[in-house]
Design a protein around this motif. Sequence first.
Motif, short mmCIF file in Angstrom:
data_model
loop_
_atom_site.label_atom_id
_atom_site.label_comp_id
_atom_site.label_asym_id
_atom_site.label_seq_id
_atom_site.Cartn_x
_atom_site.Cartn_y
_atom_site.Cartn_z
N LEU A 248 0.86 -1.17 0.00
CA LEU A 248 0.00 0.00 0.00
C LEU A 248 0.91 1.23 0.00
N PRO A 249 1.29 1.70 -1.19
CA PRO A 249 2.21 2.84 -1.28
C PRO A 249 1.63 4.10 -0.66
N ALA A 250 2.49 5.05 -0.37
CA ALA A 250 2.06 6.32 0.20
C ALA A 250 0.98 6.96 -0.67
N ASP A 251 -0.09 7.39 -0.04
CA ASP A 251 -1.25 8.05 -0.64
C ASP A 251 -2.09 7.13 -1.52
N ALA A 252 -1.76 5.84 -1.57
CA ALA A 252 -2.56 4.90 -2.35
C ALA A 252 -3.87 4.59 -1.61
N VAL A 253 -4.86 4.11 -2.35
CA VAL A 253 -6.18 3.80 -1.79
C VAL A 253 -6.50 2.33 -2.03
N LEU A 254 -6.96 1.67 -0.98
CA LEU A 254 -7.40 0.28 -1.03
C LEU A 254 -8.91 0.27 -0.88
N ARG A 255 -9.60 -0.46 -1.77
CA ARG A 255 -11.06 -0.54 -1.73
C ARG A 255 -11.50 -1.99 -1.67
N ARG A 256 -12.42 -2.29 -0.78
CA ARG A 256 -12.99 -3.61 -0.67
C ARG A 256 -14.46 -3.50 -0.25
N GLY A 257 -15.25 -4.54 -0.55
CA GLY A 257 -16.65 -4.54 -0.17
C GLY A 257 -17.17 -5.94 0.13
N LEU A 258 -18.16 -6.00 1.00
CA LEU A 258 -18.79 -7.28 1.37
C LEU A 258 -20.29 -7.06 1.48
N ARG A 259 -21.04 -7.93 0.80
CA ARG A 259 -22.49 -7.88 0.83
C ARG A 259 -22.99 -9.20 1.43
N THR A 260 -23.85 -9.11 2.44
CA THR A 260 -24.28 -10.31 3.16
C THR A 260 -25.80 -10.37 3.24
#
Length: 281
Positions: A248-260
């Motif tokens: 996860l580099p500096a200023d990078a964005v990680l996106r994840r999602g979960l639908r239940t």
Amino acid sequence: MSTVDLALGSTVLATRQDGTDIEPVLSPRPYLHPVRTKSGTVVTEERPADHLHHFGVSVAVPDVSGTSFWGGRTFTPDRGSVLLDNHGRQEHVSWAARGDDHHVEVLSWTDTGGAELLREERTTRVHDLDGHTWVLEMSVRLRNTSGRDLSVGSPATNGRPGAGYGGLFWRAPHAPTPPVCTGPDGLEGEQALHGSRAPWLALSGSADGAPWTLVFLQTGPDTDPWFLRVREYPGVGPALAWDTRLPLPADAVLRRGLRTAVHDGHAADPDALAEAARSLD
């Protein structure tokens, strides 16, 4: 400690706890508990005796460049699982939006010294599906605000095979009989689904004699292997660092999602529930 309810009409389906009373060694963080079926059966667990650092539905990551946002012990290559002074915390910053059926929360992830590593925007929403089923949707947007490159790890990346947990995590209730776990194409059981990239998986269990089914599917462009426990305890979540550290580099964005999909009873066709949940706007 303050709470925020999520509801469809007059029916409260989930309660957000702020987590400010969580002991530092358990990595303080907000979480959802109780989460209920439409008839009121509780399908989450909070601080169970087997893992005091499990809190309903939360975003729990065991290793962000050495800081634990999971709680409890840390797996080390030379000493195994040991309790370290490395526990961070997730702190509420603001509400970007709030409604009866949704909220958008801004959170600061800080290390043991109070320095911010990540800034998160977490969206939580409830949807109606049918008379016996509703859907909880959570999406996470994590930005590296530390000013340096970070990486996400897990016990598996530190040498403990099969323990690649970390990310969105749902702790289901313990019962004398473990839940049944199924997936598409006839997949069944912890061994078949743990570590798989199945498009969905389902747990069917009971709480105080009341049957329930949870059907999980990941959303967004990036998906991960499933971390699954059934026999030791019931818990499910996509694994951000299954066997390799996630940069996860500096200023990078990680996106994840979960639908239940949260269903009263033992669903006759979990695949149909998964498809219905997938079709939601």
